[in-house]
Design an enzyme around this catalytic site. Structure first.
Site, PDB file in Angstrom:
ATOM      1  N   PRO A  32      70.835   6.849  59.244  1.00 18.91           N
ATOM      2  CA  PRO A  32      69.902   6.837  60.372  1.00 18.91           C
ATOM      3  C   PRO A  32      69.637   8.221  60.958  1.00 18.91           C
ATOM      4  CG  PRO A  32      72.037   5.961  61.030  1.00 18.91           C
ATOM      5  CD  PRO A  32      72.090   6.146  59.549  1.00 18.91           C
ATOM      6  N   ASP A  33      68.421   8.395  61.411  1.00 18.01           N
ATOM      7  CA  ASP A  33      68.008   9.620  62.077  1.00 18.01           C
ATOM      8  C   ASP A  33      68.437   9.529  63.542  1.00 18.01           C
ATOM      9  OD1 ASP A  33      66.740  11.836  63.039  1.00 18.01           O
ATOM     10  OD2 ASP A  33      64.723  11.220  62.505  1.00 18.01           O
ATOM     11  N   PHE A  34      68.836  10.654  64.110  1.00 21.39           N
ATOM     12  CA  PHE A  34      69.238  10.669  65.521  1.00 21.39           C
ATOM     13  C   PHE A  34      68.080  10.331  66.455  1.00 21.39           C
ATOM     14  CE2 PHE A  34      73.242  13.565  65.719  1.00 21.39           C
ATOM     15  CZ  PHE A  34      73.855  12.754  64.777  1.00 21.39           C
ATOM     16  N   ARG A  35      66.919  10.904  66.187  1.00 22.09           N
ATOM     17  CA  ARG A  35      65.848  10.909  67.190  1.00 22.09           C
ATOM     18  C   ARG A  35      64.762   9.853  66.999  1.00 22.09           C
ATOM     19  NH1 ARG A  35      67.987  15.777  66.851  1.00 22.09           N
ATOM     20  NH2 ARG A  35      68.287  16.968  68.760  1.00 22.09           N
ATOM     21  N   ASN A 103      71.673  18.738  57.284  1.00 22.64           N
ATOM     22  CA  ASN A 103      72.449  17.504  57.149  1.00 22.64           C
ATOM     23  C   ASN A 103      73.913  17.794  56.816  1.00 22.64           C
ATOM     24  OD1 ASN A 103      70.065  16.084  57.624  1.00 22.64           O
ATOM     25  ND2 ASN A 103      69.538  16.076  55.461  1.00 22.64           N
ATOM     26  N   ASP A 105      75.976  15.322  55.289  1.00 21.21           N
ATOM     27  CA  ASP A 105      76.441  14.185  54.490  1.00 21.21           C
ATOM     28  C   ASP A 105      76.866  14.524  53.061  1.00 21.21           C
ATOM     29  OD1 ASP A 105      73.856  14.385  53.075  1.00 21.21           O
ATOM     30  OD2 ASP A 105      73.026  13.435  54.867  1.00 21.21           O
ATOM     31  N   HIS A 120      74.905  22.992  59.424  1.00 22.41           N
ATOM     32  CA  HIS A 120      75.673  22.270  60.435  1.00 22.41           C
ATOM     33  C   HIS A 120      77.010  21.749  59.891  1.00 22.41           C
ATOM     34  CE1 HIS A 120      71.550  21.531  62.516  1.00 22.41           C
ATOM     35  NE2 HIS A 120      72.090  22.674  62.870  1.00 22.41           N
TER      36      HIS A 120
END
Length: 239
Positions: A32-35, A103, A105, A120
């Site tokens: 899922p995307d945060f925004r 990302n 992940d 990040h």
């Protein structure tokens, strides 16, 4: 269709491509995307996600942080999608020089990409804040409560939390690749997260490609804009 042909031609003609990607590259794998409307930031928690994922919250409320982190930030069962796979292929044939990603992940590496700059950090790397020993993600998953090192120090994910700065060495490498790129492809990002989004200003060329489902604030700077699914766009590229 013309835009897809333009993209195809730009890729075929270049052997110095750099890709800069954001959350939209991973959402097509089911992360899922945060925004987005149904993203992390629009769900209800005891604290705002931005607060939970901050350095100060990690230090002061580590157990709650890990409860949230393990439930909402780790998606180890998902597979790379068509964009990840095509990018790895472009690197293998010598066209793509680097993947720069926001990302955490590890899906680019899972797809086979070798030169990945993770702005990040990564959920797959974790380290002891006391002695510096590194652990893989299994240590975090298997731990009850707060993961601890053999020295009893607290283990922290090697991800950039709010209030923390980006790694200078990673930034320097990203700037170098972007500033020397022939073609810069930006995909799956609204270019709203700084300082990472500011890196594209180092691009000096005239083959800036933006691929995103929605428009971005940088569209006017691009030489080619494609508003579509990044997996669909990359799937159509023939090498």
């Amino acid at each position: 269709m013309q835009k897809y042909n333009e993209l195809q031609d730009l890729i075929l003609e270049s052997n110095n491509i750099v890709f800069f990607g954001g959350a939209g590259v991973s959402t097509e794998s089911g992360i899922p995307d945060f925004r987005s409307v149904d993203g992390l930031y629009n769900q209800k928690y005891s604290y705002p996600p931005e607060q939970i994922l901050s350095h100060s919250f990690f230090i002061s409320n580590t157990e709650y942080f890990y409860d949230f982190y393990k439930n909402k930030m780790l998606f180890l069962e998902v597979s790379p999608n068509k964009a990840h796979i095509k990018l790895a292929e472009l690197e293998r044939v010598g066209k793509l020089k680097a993947v720069i990603t926001q990302n955490i992940d590890g899906l680019h590496q899972k797809a086979g990409s070798k030169n990945v700059l993770e702005l990040h950090g990564s959920v797959h790397r974790n380290y002891c804040m006391k002695c510096g020993k590194f652990y893989d993600v299994d240590k975090v998953i298997e731990s009850k409560g707060i993961p601890r090192c053999t020295c009893n120090g607290i283990i922290k994910p090697d991800v950039v939390l709010y209030e923390e700065g980006l790694d200078n060495e990673t930034i320097d490498k990203a700037v170098n690749y972007i500033s020397n790129a022939d073609v810069l492809i930006i995909g799956g990002t609204s270019l709203a997260v700084y300082p990472a989004a500011g890196l594209i200003r180092y691009y000096k060329g005239n083959k800036l490609i933006l691929i995103n489902k929605s428009s971005t604030s940088m569209d006017s700077m691009a030489n080619l804009v494609i508003n579509d699914s990044i997996g669909k766009v990359f799937e159509g590229i023939k090498l």
